[in-house]
Design an enzyme around this catalytic site. Structure first.
Site, PDB file in Angstrom:
ATOM      1  N   SER A  10       0.815  -1.183  -0.014  1.00 47.09           N
ATOM      2  CA  SER A  10      -0.110  -0.057  -0.068  1.00 47.09           C
ATOM      3  C   SER A  10       0.800   1.140   0.000  1.00 47.09           C
ATOM      4  O   SER A  10       1.728   1.678   0.884  1.00 47.09           O
ATOM      5  CB  SER A  10      -0.939   0.051   1.282  1.00 47.09           C
ATOM      6  OG  SER A  10      -1.522   1.257   1.426  1.00 47.09           O
ATOM      7  N   HIS A  35      -1.233  -1.419  -4.101  1.00 47.48           N
ATOM      8  CA  HIS A  35      -2.722  -0.865  -3.574  1.00 47.48           C
ATOM      9  C   HIS A  35      -2.520   0.567  -3.401  1.00 47.48           C
ATOM     10  O   HIS A  35      -1.748   1.110  -2.758  1.00 47.48           O
ATOM     11  CB  HIS A  35      -2.799  -1.665  -2.245  1.00 47.48           C
ATOM     12  CG  HIS A  35      -4.064  -1.388  -1.495  1.00 47.48           C
ATOM     13  ND1 HIS A  35      -5.225  -2.223  -1.661  1.00 47.48           N
ATOM     14  CD2 HIS A  35      -4.390  -0.465  -0.666  1.00 47.48           C
ATOM     15  CE1 HIS A  35      -6.113  -1.904  -0.926  1.00 47.48           C
ATOM     16  NE2 HIS A  35      -5.782  -0.717  -0.094  1.00 47.48           N
ATOM     17  N   ASP A  37      -4.792   3.841  -2.332  1.00 49.96           N
ATOM     18  CA  ASP A  37      -5.837   4.247  -1.616  1.00 49.96           C
ATOM     19  C   ASP A  37      -6.232   5.576  -1.845  1.00 49.96           C
ATOM     20  O   ASP A  37      -5.443   6.682  -1.827  1.00 49.96           O
ATOM     21  CB  ASP A  37      -5.429   4.393   0.031  1.00 49.96           C
ATOM     22  CG  ASP A  37      -5.241   3.020   0.669  1.00 49.96           C
ATOM     23  OD1 ASP A  37      -6.021   2.039   0.531  1.00 49.96           O
ATOM     24  OD2 ASP A  37      -4.152   2.735   1.022  1.00 49.96           O
ATOM     25  N   MET A  39      -8.767   8.851  -1.196  1.00 51.44           N
ATOM     26  CA  MET A  39      -9.688   9.198  -0.238  1.00 51.44           C
ATOM     27  C   MET A  39     -10.237  10.625  -0.356  1.00 51.44           C
ATOM     28  O   MET A  39      -9.592  11.334  -1.280  1.00 51.44           O
ATOM     29  CB  MET A  39      -8.976   9.281   1.129  1.00 51.44           C
ATOM     30  CG  MET A  39      -8.354   7.557   1.606  1.00 51.44           C
ATOM     31  SD  MET A  39      -7.469   8.106   3.117  1.00 51.44           S
ATOM     32  CE  MET A  39      -6.618   6.575   3.171  1.00 51.44           C
ATOM     33  N   HIS A  68      -8.284   1.153  -4.145  1.00 52.59           N
ATOM     34  CA  HIS A  68      -9.204   1.025  -3.158  1.00 52.59           C
ATOM     35  C   HIS A  68     -10.013   2.673  -3.101  1.00 52.59           C
ATOM     36  O   HIS A  68      -9.174   3.517  -2.491  1.00 52.59           O
ATOM     37  CB  HIS A  68      -8.446   0.694  -1.755  1.00 52.59           C
ATOM     38  CG  HIS A  68      -9.299   0.505  -0.714  1.00 52.59           C
ATOM     39  ND1 HIS A  68      -8.706   0.535   0.607  1.00 52.59           N
ATOM     40  CD2 HIS A  68     -10.646   0.764  -0.522  1.00 52.59           C
ATOM     41  CE1 HIS A  68      -9.483   0.553   1.547  1.00 52.59           C
ATOM     42  NE2 HIS A  68     -10.707   0.596   0.830  1.00 52.59           N
ATOM     43  N   MET A  70     -12.054   4.996  -1.406  1.00 53.00           N
ATOM     44  CA  MET A  70     -12.745   5.498  -0.089  1.00 53.00           C
ATOM     45  C   MET A  70     -13.221   6.795  -0.481  1.00 53.00           C
ATOM     46  O   MET A  70     -12.900   7.824   0.075  1.00 53.00           O
ATOM     47  CB  MET A  70     -11.719   5.592   0.935  1.00 53.00           C
ATOM     48  CG  MET A  70     -11.356   4.200   1.392  1.00 53.00           C
ATOM     49  SD  MET A  70      -9.873   4.071   2.254  1.00 53.00           S
ATOM     50  CE  MET A  70      -8.518   3.755   1.081  1.00 53.00           C
ATOM     51  N   MET A 139     -11.966  -4.840   5.763  1.00 47.59           N
ATOM     52  CA  MET A 139     -11.152  -3.745   6.750  1.00 47.59           C
ATOM     53  C   MET A 139     -10.614  -4.336   8.110  1.00 47.59           C
ATOM     54  O   MET A 139     -11.591  -4.764   8.629  1.00 47.59           O
ATOM     55  CB  MET A 139     -11.598  -2.509   6.646  1.00 47.59           C
ATOM     56  CG  MET A 139     -11.822  -1.657   5.280  1.00 47.59           C
ATOM     57  SD  MET A 139     -10.338  -1.378   4.486  1.00 47.59           S
ATOM     58  CE  MET A 139      -9.430  -0.404   5.556  1.00 47.59           C
ATOM     59  N   GLY A 146      -3.174   5.199   7.478  1.00 50.49           N
ATOM     60  CA  GLY A 146      -2.144   4.150   7.511  1.00 50.49           C
ATOM     61  C   GLY A 146      -1.874   4.196   9.021  1.00 50.49           C
ATOM     62  O   GLY A 146      -2.345   5.057   9.880  1.00 50.49           O
ATOM     63  N   ASP A 177      -6.953  -5.449   4.986  1.00 52.24           N
ATOM     64  CA  ASP A 177      -6.132  -4.295   4.843  1.00 52.24           C
ATOM     65  C   ASP A 177      -6.335  -3.423   6.253  1.00 52.24           C
ATOM     66  O   ASP A 177      -7.367  -3.108   6.879  1.00 52.24           O
ATOM     67  CB  ASP A 177      -7.001  -3.485   3.782  1.00 52.24           C
ATOM     68  CG  ASP A 177      -6.350  -2.058   3.481  1.00 52.24           C
ATOM     69  OD1 ASP A 177      -5.290  -1.903   3.821  1.00 52.24           O
ATOM     70  OD2 ASP A 177      -7.064  -1.348   2.733  1.00 52.24           O
ATOM     71  N   GLY A 178      -5.206  -3.228   6.796  1.00 49.76           N
ATOM     72  CA  GLY A 178      -4.824  -2.211   7.816  1.00 49.76           C
ATOM     73  C   GLY A 178      -4.057  -2.934   8.938  1.00 49.76           C
ATOM     74  O   GLY A 178      -4.631  -3.990   9.578  1.00 49.76           O
TER      75      GLY A 178
HETATM   76  C1  DX5 Z   1      -6.397   2.483   5.291  1.00 46.87           C
HETATM   77  C2  DX5 Z   1      -5.994   1.911   3.965  1.00 46.87           C
HETATM   78  C3  DX5 Z   1      -4.923   1.055   4.065  1.00 46.87           C
HETATM   79  C4  DX5 Z   1      -3.496   1.480   4.582  1.00 46.87           C
HETATM   80  C5  DX5 Z   1      -3.029   0.385   5.429  1.00 46.87           C
HETATM   81  O1  DX5 Z   1      -7.569   3.198   4.981  1.00 46.87           O
HETATM   82  O2  DX5 Z   1      -6.951   1.436   3.202  1.00 46.87           O
HETATM   83  O3  DX5 Z   1      -4.646   0.558   2.657  1.00 46.87           O
HETATM   84  O4  DX5 Z   1      -2.542   1.850   3.615  1.00 46.87           O
HETATM   85  O5  DX5 Z   1      -2.134   1.001   5.969  1.00 46.87           O
HETATM   86  P1  DX5 Z   1      -1.123   0.096   6.974  1.00 46.87           P
HETATM   87  O6  DX5 Z   1      -0.656  -0.899   6.346  1.00 46.87           O
HETATM   88  O7  DX5 Z   1       0.003   1.122   7.727  1.00 46.87           O
HETATM   89  O8  DX5 Z   1      -2.245  -0.035   8.261  1.00 46.87           O
HETATM   90 ZN    ZN Z   2      -6.550   0.325   1.496  1.00 47.77          ZN
END
Ligand code: DX5
Ligand code: ZN
Length: 221
Positions: A10, A35, A37, A39, A68, A70, A139, A146, A177-178
């Site tokens: 990610s 990946h 993200d 947002m 992804h 969001m 999730m 992150g 994820d997370g």
């Molecule tokens: C959070 C994201 C994740 C994030 C995960 O909303 O969807 O993809 O990058 O980060 P880590 O691995 O640091 O938890």
């Molecule tokens: Zn993600």
């Protein structure tokens, strides 16, 4: 089982000033996909990256790019991300009143379709849509940031989703994820996950990306 587990790096935790290099490093170190993200500051309380970043990454890596989303209206942006080079489009169940239509839209673009569920969303909402999916993303933190701690309460749900996938759509991937690191990756895999998203544990490890990926893989051997 663990030999087939795939790792999605990610980029949220990467150094954006040298994103191309970091992605190349992850590819060389054996990451299976990238990946991204997206947002919008509405669906989640954070803003990250958009179409231009995906477009810039497309020529610098051979790895599949998964996006992804969001964002409040993912359907409005599917064509743009597909055109920019996303291979998989992941949309949330939450707030999506026309999920079936959105999933069909993704498939009509020739892309892999995935549905994401938040920590408080039960597994059973996936039942009717599962036969249409290439990927489910559970999730394991609340989306938006992150470097958050893995929520252990999601493990029972991962097991339930695994059971549903085995019954309804065995080829569908189960991604988490997370908060995925060397401690939590084995728990998620034991619960039935076969794709791990990892940001902080890949890009923020002081030992470097290659060592970080080697350690993650070793944790699920
Ligand atoms: C959070 C994201 C994740 C994030 C995960 O909303 O969807 O993809 O990058 O980060 P880590 O691995 O640091 O938890
Ligand atoms: Zn993600």
């Amino acid at each position: 089982m663990s030999a087939q587990v795939k790792l999605a790096a990610s980029i949220l935790a990467a150094d954006f000033a040298r994103l191309g290099e970091q992605v190349a490093e992850a590819e060389q170190a054996g990451a299976d996909r990238i990946h991204a993200d997206v947002m919008d500051g509405h669906f989640v309380p954070n803003i990250s990256l958009g179409v231009p970043v995906v477009r810039s990454l497309r020529p610098v890596t051979k790895l599949p790019l998964e996006t992804h989303l969001m964002i409040t209206d993912p359907a409005l942006f599917l064509d743009a991300f597909a055109e920019a080079g996303s291979d998989t489009l992941l949309v949330h169940w939450e707030g999506n009143c026309n999920l079936h239509r959105t999933v069909q839209h993704i498939k009509s673009l020739g892309k892999r379709a995935g549905v994401v569920i938040n920590p408080a969303t039960p597994a059973n909402v996936l039942e009717e849509i599962l036969p249409d999916l290439d990927q489910v993303l559970v999730m394991t933190v609340n989306p938006g940031f992150g470097h958050q701690p893995f929520l252990n309460t999601t493990l029972a749900k991962i097991r339930r989703v695994r059971q549903m996938i085995d019954e309804l759509q065995p080829l569908c991937e189960l991604e988490v994820d997370g908060g995925i690191d060397v401690e939590t990756a084995p728990l998620a895999v034991a619960a039935g996950a076969n794709v791990l998203v990892a940001g902080t544990s890949v890009f923020a490890d002081p030992a470097g990306v290659s060592t970080a990926i080697r350690r993650l893989r070793a944790s699920i051997l």
